[in-house]
Every structure is written in structure tokens, then in C-alpha cells.
Enzyme design. Structure first.
Site, short mmCIF file in Angstrom:
data_model
loop_
_atom_site.label_atom_id
_atom_site.label_comp_id
_atom_site.label_asym_id
_atom_site.label_seq_id
_atom_site.Cartn_x
_atom_site.Cartn_y
_atom_site.Cartn_z
N HIS A 17 0.88 -1.30 0.15
CA HIS A 17 0.01 0.09 0.03
C HIS A 17 0.81 1.28 0.00
O HIS A 17 2.10 0.97 -0.15
CB HIS A 17 -0.86 0.15 1.17
CG HIS A 17 -0.53 -0.27 2.63
ND1 HIS A 17 0.42 0.91 2.85
CD2 HIS A 17 -0.32 -1.11 3.64
CE1 HIS A 17 0.84 0.65 4.28
NE2 HIS A 17 0.34 -0.70 4.39
N HIS A 20 4.08 1.52 2.13
CA HIS A 20 5.15 0.51 1.75
C HIS A 20 5.87 1.41 0.54
O HIS A 20 7.17 1.50 0.45
CB HIS A 20 4.88 -0.59 1.27
CG HIS A 20 3.99 -1.26 2.23
ND1 HIS A 20 2.80 -2.10 2.10
CD2 HIS A 20 4.54 -1.89 3.63
CE1 HIS A 20 2.50 -2.80 3.28
NE2 HIS A 20 3.62 -2.60 4.10
N CYS A 125 1.90 -8.23 21.37
CA CYS A 125 1.11 -8.01 20.06
C CYS A 125 1.38 -8.54 18.70
O CYS A 125 2.80 -8.32 18.31
CB CYS A 125 1.22 -6.36 19.90
SG CYS A 125 0.40 -5.77 18.47
N CYS A 128 2.54 -6.27 15.71
CA CYS A 128 3.80 -5.75 16.11
C CYS A 128 4.88 -6.91 16.06
O CYS A 128 6.00 -6.58 15.91
CB CYS A 128 4.17 -4.81 17.13
SG CYS A 128 3.10 -3.45 17.05
N CYS A 142 -1.80 -1.80 22.68
CA CYS A 142 -0.78 -1.54 21.81
C CYS A 142 -0.92 -0.16 21.30
O CYS A 142 -1.74 0.24 20.93
CB CYS A 142 -0.77 -2.56 20.84
SG CYS A 142 0.33 -2.01 19.32
N HIS A 145 -1.34 -0.46 17.26
CA HIS A 145 -2.71 -1.01 16.72
C HIS A 145 -3.97 -0.97 17.75
O HIS A 145 -4.97 -1.06 17.25
CB HIS A 145 -2.34 -2.66 16.81
CG HIS A 145 -1.14 -3.01 15.78
ND1 HIS A 145 0.05 -2.85 15.90
CD2 HIS A 145 -1.34 -3.11 14.43
CE1 HIS A 145 0.74 -3.41 14.78
NE2 HIS A 145 -0.27 -3.60 13.93
N LYS A 294 -2.83 6.27 11.03
CA LYS A 294 -1.67 5.93 10.21
C LYS A 294 -2.41 5.14 8.98
O LYS A 294 -3.46 4.11 9.40
CB LYS A 294 -0.83 5.11 10.93
CG LYS A 294 0.39 4.81 10.26
CD LYS A 294 1.31 3.61 11.27
CE LYS A 294 2.10 2.93 10.20
NZ LYS A 294 2.65 1.54 10.72
N LYS A 297 -2.67 0.20 8.94
CA LYS A 297 -2.55 -0.79 10.19
C LYS A 297 -3.89 -1.39 10.27
O LYS A 297 -4.62 -0.96 11.13
CB LYS A 297 -1.84 0.26 11.44
CG LYS A 297 -0.67 -0.05 11.52
CD LYS A 297 0.05 -1.12 11.76
CE LYS A 297 1.54 -1.08 11.79
NZ LYS A 297 2.31 -2.11 11.68
N1 MSP Z 1 8.31 -6.90 8.68
C1 MSP Z 1 8.53 -5.65 9.40
C2 MSP Z 1 9.63 -5.06 8.97
C3 MSP Z 1 10.93 -5.88 9.07
S1 MSP Z 1 12.54 -5.19 8.68
C4 MSP Z 1 13.86 -6.14 9.16
C5 MSP Z 1 7.42 -4.71 9.16
N2 MSP Z 1 6.76 -4.72 8.07
S2 MSP Z 1 5.55 -3.77 7.52
O1 MSP Z 1 4.96 -4.51 6.28
O2 MSP Z 1 4.63 -3.60 8.44
O3 MSP Z 1 6.25 -2.67 7.19
C6 MSP Z 1 6.42 -1.50 7.96
C7 MSP Z 1 7.05 -0.31 7.27
O4 MSP Z 1 6.11 -0.05 6.11
C8 MSP Z 1 7.20 1.12 7.88
O5 MSP Z 1 8.47 1.07 8.77
C9 MSP Z 1 7.20 2.01 6.54
O6 MSP Z 1 8.52 1.87 5.85
C10 MSP Z 1 6.17 1.52 5.67
N3 MSP Z 1 4.98 1.86 6.17
C11 MSP Z 1 3.64 1.28 6.39
N4 MSP Z 1 2.94 2.20 6.88
C12 MSP Z 1 3.26 3.47 6.63
C13 MSP Z 1 2.97 4.89 6.64
N5 MSP Z 1 1.47 4.91 6.90
N6 MSP Z 1 3.26 5.77 6.41
C14 MSP Z 1 4.74 5.55 6.20
N7 MSP Z 1 5.31 4.43 6.03
C15 MSP Z 1 4.73 3.18 6.46
O7 MSP Z 1 7.26 -3.91 9.76
#
Ligand code: MSP
Length: 640
Positions: A17, A20, A125, A128, A142, A145, A294, A297
Site C-alpha cells: 500500500h 510501503h 502484540c 507488531c 498496543c 494497533h 496511520k 494498520k
Molecule cells: N516486517 C517488518 C519489517 C522488518 S525489517 C527487517 C514490518 N513490515 S511492514 O510491512 O509492517 O512494514 C512497515 C514499514 O512500511 C514502515 O516502517 C514503513 O517503511 C512502511 N509503512 C507502512 N505504513 C506506513 C505509513 N502509513 N506511512 C509511512 N510508511 C509506512 O514492519
């Protein structure tokens, strides 16, 4: 010098999304920036596929964890090139090369004596994938979340993270830019003021068997974070020396603040225990939010990044994300803001500068690149702005770097207004000045093309190609394009870089049915009943004209006074466009005029013809679109 950057290794429990997409696009932009600065640059990404969260998501989907992970991982992998992001590596935590690295890493930490067996109870959680202390929970929930973590108590293996607390504090103090921006460094130092607990690094297979076996006890799998962080080195070949040794000393991680603790505390202490050097920087950005929450999530408000990029175009989408978020701070995602940026920064400022400059070159410079010269107006400014751009990018302030690039675009647009090449062209004594202005525009555009390239690679490459420059040799030092622009080589504007689009409301809605033509409005005017013959029609002399200048007509909120080039002559036309277009939106554009209309006086100004536009009544007033040729064609061309 080299640059090695990583995005988080994304969980496969959800489709890619906007959140990412942001991290991946910005990391791609940094890699490109470093390439532009002459460094070798690699950025990698991947998917995090083990743990409770994935096992649960797969079960919900009626699939095995691996089947499920294969599918979502594939979606991530194919998304990035579609967003013009080109990772040089992609790691899945289920790959053998990764399992080998995790095993080797655990062996080292175990041999160092940093692993022990114990009993632990805590609030876990699943979202997380981590334990929270009582203190970290907000009203028992959490903080991220807002769900109540389950209480888990079991026997597990632990990593003696606490033993590295003082060392880590010392490292952060000695390396003030290890975690950037500073607010996150302070947050971590704050966290380290409390005693650091050891890290539970296993899960009993009796509860969860979707993970990598511990090398010293096969009744347990590795905790998903301990496993995932190691992908930053498994992807570059560790435990083999190469290419690990080539890239690792230059490593920088890009993440959002949600995963600060694992990256700022778990990972450095893990590396230290394993006897491996640390990465250079942890770069932390804020959240894209939608209505203050955010995005992404598990609250169903994730925006499909690809969907939006298809509506607005990938390049404009990348530009918006990079321009509208101050790195480190949260940003509210507002589609209207994207549309506004598209129209003002891309269609207007950059797009118009391109069209106007190349139109001037065609008219006053024979359509060929001008020769280099000792001095051109505004060159010092361009050099200074390129330096500013570089400094901001180095400092993670991409939004400010882009602002510097747009200052250059603005300065070049102003140069056209101030120098008025059409006026210089009338005076043979000013031929030198005219050539210098044209040279300045061409050089400036090449530089601007390079400056936009990290964020808008296709646009930068297109600008370079149209100027006859090789994008593979792109250089943001003005000396580069100066050396490589070939005087005498033809250069033409080509199709608009960012055609101005009149976006209606509800763009996301429009995107779902792109093929449907707008339905005829019930209020559309009926077609004229009266017929004209072809000869009668041909009596109208319709011509393409170029807008040379435009200004508001004093005391009128409707009228603009336009100066137009009709090929053989210049004309003044007064047009009722002021409610729809700003004068600066018009200069440099090609329009269609009725050239043999009897002159009329409007607000005391004689109007010699009429500019054609399509219009329709809407509930809020009137919608208007100028009629323009679909490709660049010489002013004066007949319309029939
Ligand atoms: N799998 C773990 C990361 C392991 S790294 C060794 C993880 N994955 S995640 O799919 O949840 O990705 C989190 C990351 O996605 C955030 O740190 C960020 O880079 C990006 N984002 C997810 N939602 C976001 C926003 N709403 N805004 C900005 N970045 C976001 O955590």
C-alpha cells in the site's frame, strides 16, 4: 564511495500500500541521487514471511503459510518496477540463502555466550510481533494497533541484549547522526534511560512452527524480528565475504518510526554480539496519515498505491510523495493536494518552462542547440541551487532539495519573462543576448532534468534525451551537460511532459471506471438545428497561435489580454478566460484562434479575433477547456 540502502522487509500479511510505496520510492530516490553524485549505489527490499502474524493470515485465507507468502511476496516484487523503483536485490526470509545466514548468525551469538534459556511472561502484540512492557502499553493497549495484546508465558531462549546497553548508548553519543533525524535519536536515548531487557528470540514449535529452526535446539523456531533483521546482510551474501564486504560498510536503513526500536536497539546489539560492524545510518521517516490515523494498520484505510499512481501517473505520484512529506515528520495524505501539486509544479512550472523554452528555441534559435559561451544569465544561480539541492538531499531533506530544483525552474521561467526573447529577436544588436538567453534555458533545463531524476526518473531521462544528451551519463554538475550539449543539434519540444489535466472531484472513484466516457449532461446545450455548407464553414480562418504574453485586464474579473503569435503577425486578443486560467498558465501555450473575426473593442482594448475554448455549465458555474493542437505545430498553421 558506495551507497547501500535497505527498505524494511515488508510483512506479507497485507498487499503493498501507499506506506510501503513511500519508503520504497524514497529509498530508490536516494540510491539514484547517489548514482547521480558518481557513487555506486545499491538498494534492496524484500518480504518478511515468518511468525505468528503470517501464519494467522495464511490460515484465515485457507492456505499454507508458504503458498500464501508466495502470492503476496510476488505482489510486492512486481509492484516496485511499476512505480519506477528498481531494487538491485529482493530477499524473502523463506529463501535458503537467508536461512543459512540466520543459522550462522545465531551460531555466532550463541558461541559468544549471549544466549540463555529462561522463562518469560509478557504482553505480546501479534500485529507488531513483539512483547510490550506494562509501561509501553497505552491504557493496556498496543500503542500502534490499539488492540489488547495477549499475555504469553513460556520457556524460551533469550539474547543477552541488556549486556550491550552501555555500549549502545556510548555509540549513539559518539555518532550523533547514527539515527537521523535527531528526534528519533533522542527517542532512542530516552528509551535507553530505562534498563534494557533481554530479548526473547525463540518460539516453541508446539505453539508456532512457521519459522527458522534454532541451530542449537530444533524444538524452537527463531523469533521473527531476529530472523528478519538479518535479511539486510543475507541479501548481500553474508556469511560469505563478498559481495557483503563490498556493500556493508556503506549501509543505511530506511524505515518509518513504527519499527524504530527493533532497528535502533535489537539490530545494533545483535550485530555487536555477532562481531559484525554496524551500519552507517538509520534513517527514520514519519507516517502518511489519512484522517489522522496511520495508513495501513489493519484499519481498512490503506490506500492502494498502485491505484493512485495509475490515476495521477507514476512520476507525479512519486513527486508528490517526495515533495509533500518532510522526512521524519508525519504527513496527511490529501488527494486534492496531489492534484494541486500536479497542476502547479509539474504542468505549470516545469511543463510550461519546457514548452516555452523549446518554442523560443524553435522560433528564435533555428530549433537547434546554441553554442556554449563564457557567460550566460543566471548560470551562477543555477550552480548555487545545484549545490543547495545536493546538501539537502545528503541531509535527507528531499522536499527541500526539490524546492531548490523548483527555484531553478522558477528562475528560468522568469528569465523568459524578463528577457522577452521575442523582443530581443526584433533588434539585431541584441542577437548575442538572445543566444545567451537560449543557451541559459537549455543548460538550465538539462540541470533541472538531472535534479528531478532521482524522484522522477522517466521525466529526467526524457528531458535529457530530447536535448540530445545521454541519460546514462547524467550529471548534476552543470559542467556535465555543458560539455555534452552538442551545438547545432536539433531539439524540439515534443509532446507535453505533464499535460494539464482538469481533475474533477473523486479521483479514486474515477479510476475505477476509467473507460467510461463522461455521460452527456442533461443540461448540455442542444445541437444547432441550422446547417452550414462546407464553403460557409471555410470562410472562417482558424489558426494555431502561440501565446507570447498574457495579462489581466484592469477592472475586469473575466478578461485577459493576450499577445499572440500567428506566424506571420502578432495580434492582441481579449479573451474571457480570467476565471479559469491565470495569465502565467497561458504563456508559451499553443491555442486555436478565429483569425478573421471582425475586431471588437472590449474594455477599451481592440480584440483582433477569438481564442477557442470548450465550455459547459455546471452546478457550480462554468467548466472550461482551451482548444489546443495535440502536438507542437508551428504558429500560423491552419485548422480545418
Ligand atoms: N516486517 C517488518 C519489517 C522488518 S525489517 C527487517 C514490518 N513490515 S511492514 O510491512 O509492517 O512494514 C512497515 C514499514 O512500511 C514502515 O516502517 C514503513 O517503511 C512502511 N509503512 C507502512 N505504513 C506506513 C505509513 N502509513 N506511512 C509511512 N510508511 C509506512 O514492519
Amino acid at each position: 564511495m558506495r551507497f547501500y540502502a535497505t527498505t524494511p522487509i515488508y510483512y506479507v500479511n497485507a498487499r503493498p500500500h501507499l506506506g510501503h510505496a513511500y519508503t520504497t520510492i524514497i529509498t530508490d530516490a536516494f540510491a539514484r541521487f547517489h548514482r547521480l553524485a558518481g557513487r555506486e549505489a545499491l538498494f534492496i527490499t524484500g518480504t518478511d514471511e515468518h511468525g505468528d502474524k503470517i501464519a494467522q493470515a495464511a490460515a484465515k485465507n485457507g492456505q499454507s503459510p508458504l503458498e500464501y507468502a508466495d502470492h503476496i511476496s510476488g505482489l510486492f516484487r512486481e509492484t516496485w518496477p511499476r512505480l519506477n523503483a528498481e531494487p538491485g536485490g529482493f530477499i524473502r526470509t523463506t529463501e535458503d540463502r537467508h536461512v543459512r545466514a540466520v543459522t550462522a548468525f545465531l551460531d555466532r551469538v550463541e558461541r559468544r555466550g549471549d544466549i540463555y534459556f529462561g522463562r518469560y511472561g509478557g504482553h505480546y502484540c501479534v500485529g507488531c510481533e513483539r512483547f510490550y512492557t506494562e509501561k509501553e502499553l497505552v491504557d493496556g493497549l498496543c500503542p500502534d494497533h490499539r488492540t489488547k495484546p495477549g499475555y504469553v508465558e513460556e520457556e524460551n531462549y533469550f539474547f543477552r541484549m541488556s549486556a550491550y546497553q552501555d555500549w549502545l548508548i556510548d555509540h549513539l553519543k559518539k555518532n550523533p547522526d547514527f539515527i537521523r533525524p535527531e528526534r528519533y535519536r533522542n527517542e532512542v536515548l530516552g528509551l535507553l534511560r530505562e534498563p534494557l531487557e533481554d530479548l526473547c528470540i525463540s518460539r516453541p514449535k508446539s505453539r508456532l512452527d512457521w519459522g527458522i529452526d534454532l541451530p542449537f535446539d530444533d524444538k524452537f523456531v527463531t523469533y521473527v524480528w531476529f530472523d528478519a533483521l538479518i535479511s539486510y546482510i543475507s541479501v548481500i551474501g553474508w556469511p560469505d565475504d563478498e559481495p557483503f564486504g563490498r556493500w556493508w560498510p556503506h549501509a543505511q536503513h530506511f524505515i518509518a518510526k513504527d519499527i524504530l526500536k527493533p532497528h535502533a536497539v535489537f539490530w545494533p546489539t545483535m550485530l555487536k554480539s555477532a562481531g559484525l560492524p554496524l551500519f552507517q545510518h538509520l534513517n527514520v521517516h514519519g507516517y502518511w496519515q489519512l484522517g489522522q490515523a496511520k495508513m495501513g494498520k489493519s484499519v481498512g484505510n490503506a490506500v492502494d498505491a498502485l491505484g493512485l499512481s495509475e490515476v495521477y501517473g507514476v512520476e507525479a505520484f512519486r513527486y508528490f510523495l517526495a515533495r509533500d512529506m518532510a522526512f521524519g515528520l508525519d504527513s496527511e495524505f490529501v488527494e486534492d493536494a496531489l492534484v494541486a501539486r500536479y497542476n502547479s509544479d509539474l504542468a505549470n512550472d516545469l511543463g510550461n518552462l519546457w514548452q516555452r523554452s523549446l518554442a523560443m528555441l524553435a522560433r528564435f534559435g533555428g530549433g537547434v542547440l546554441p553554442a556554449d559561451m563564457e557567460e550566460t544569465p543566471g548560470r551562477d544561480l543555477a550552480v548555487r541551487l545545484a549545490e543547495e539541492y545536493r546538501a539537502h538531499f545528503q541531509n535527507l531533506a528531499v522536499h527541500k532539495a526539490l524546492a531548490a530544483a523548483w527555484e531553478l525552474v522558477g528562475a528560468l521561467n522568469k528569465l523568459i519573462d524578463v528577457e522577452a526573447p521575442w523582443a530581443l529577436a526584433k533588434d539585431p544588436a541584441k542577437a548575442g543576448r538572445l543566444a545567451a538567453v537560449l543557451r541559459s534555458l537549455v543548460e538550465g533545463l538539462a540541470l533541472a532534468g538531472a535534479m528531478v531524476w532521482p524522484v522522477m526518473p522517466r521525466t529526467g531521462e526524457e528531458i535529457w534525451r530530447r536535448l540530445g544528451l545521454d541519460p546514462a551519463r547524467m550529471d548534476m554538475d552543470l559542467a556535465g551537460p555543458r560539455r555534452n550539449l552538442v551545438p547545432g543539434r536539433p531539439a524540439a519540444a515534443g509532446p507535453a511532459l505533464f499535460p494539464r489535466v482538469e481533475f474533477g472531484g473523486g479521483l479514486a472513484a474515477q479510476a475505477e471506471k476509467p473507460a467510461a466516457p463522461p455521460s452527456p449532461s442533461p443540461k448540455a446545450e442542444p445541437l444547432a438545428p441550422e446547417l452550414v455548407t462546407i464553403d460557409e464553414f471555410r470562410r472562417l480562418d482558424l489558426r494555431v497561435a502561440e501565446v507570447l504574453a498574457a495579462e489581466a485586464v484592469p477592472k475586469s474579473d473575466k478578461l485577459l489580454k493576450l499577445k499572440l503569435n500567428l506566424g506571420t503577425e502578432e495580434r492582441t486578443i481579449v479573451a474571457g478566460l480570467a476565471r479559469h486560467l491565470r495569465p502565467e498558465d497561458l504563456v508559451g501555450r499553443l491555442v486555436v484562434v478565429a483569425a478573421n473575426l471582425a475586431p471588437a473593442k472590449l474594455m477599451g482594448i481592440t480584440s483582433q479575433g477569438m481564442v477557442l475554448a470548450a465550455s459547459r455549465r455546471t452546478p457550480d458555474g462554468e467548466e472550461l477547456a482551451l482548444i489546443a493542437p495535440s502536438a507542437i505545430i508551428a504558429p500560423g498553421s491552419r485548422v480545418s
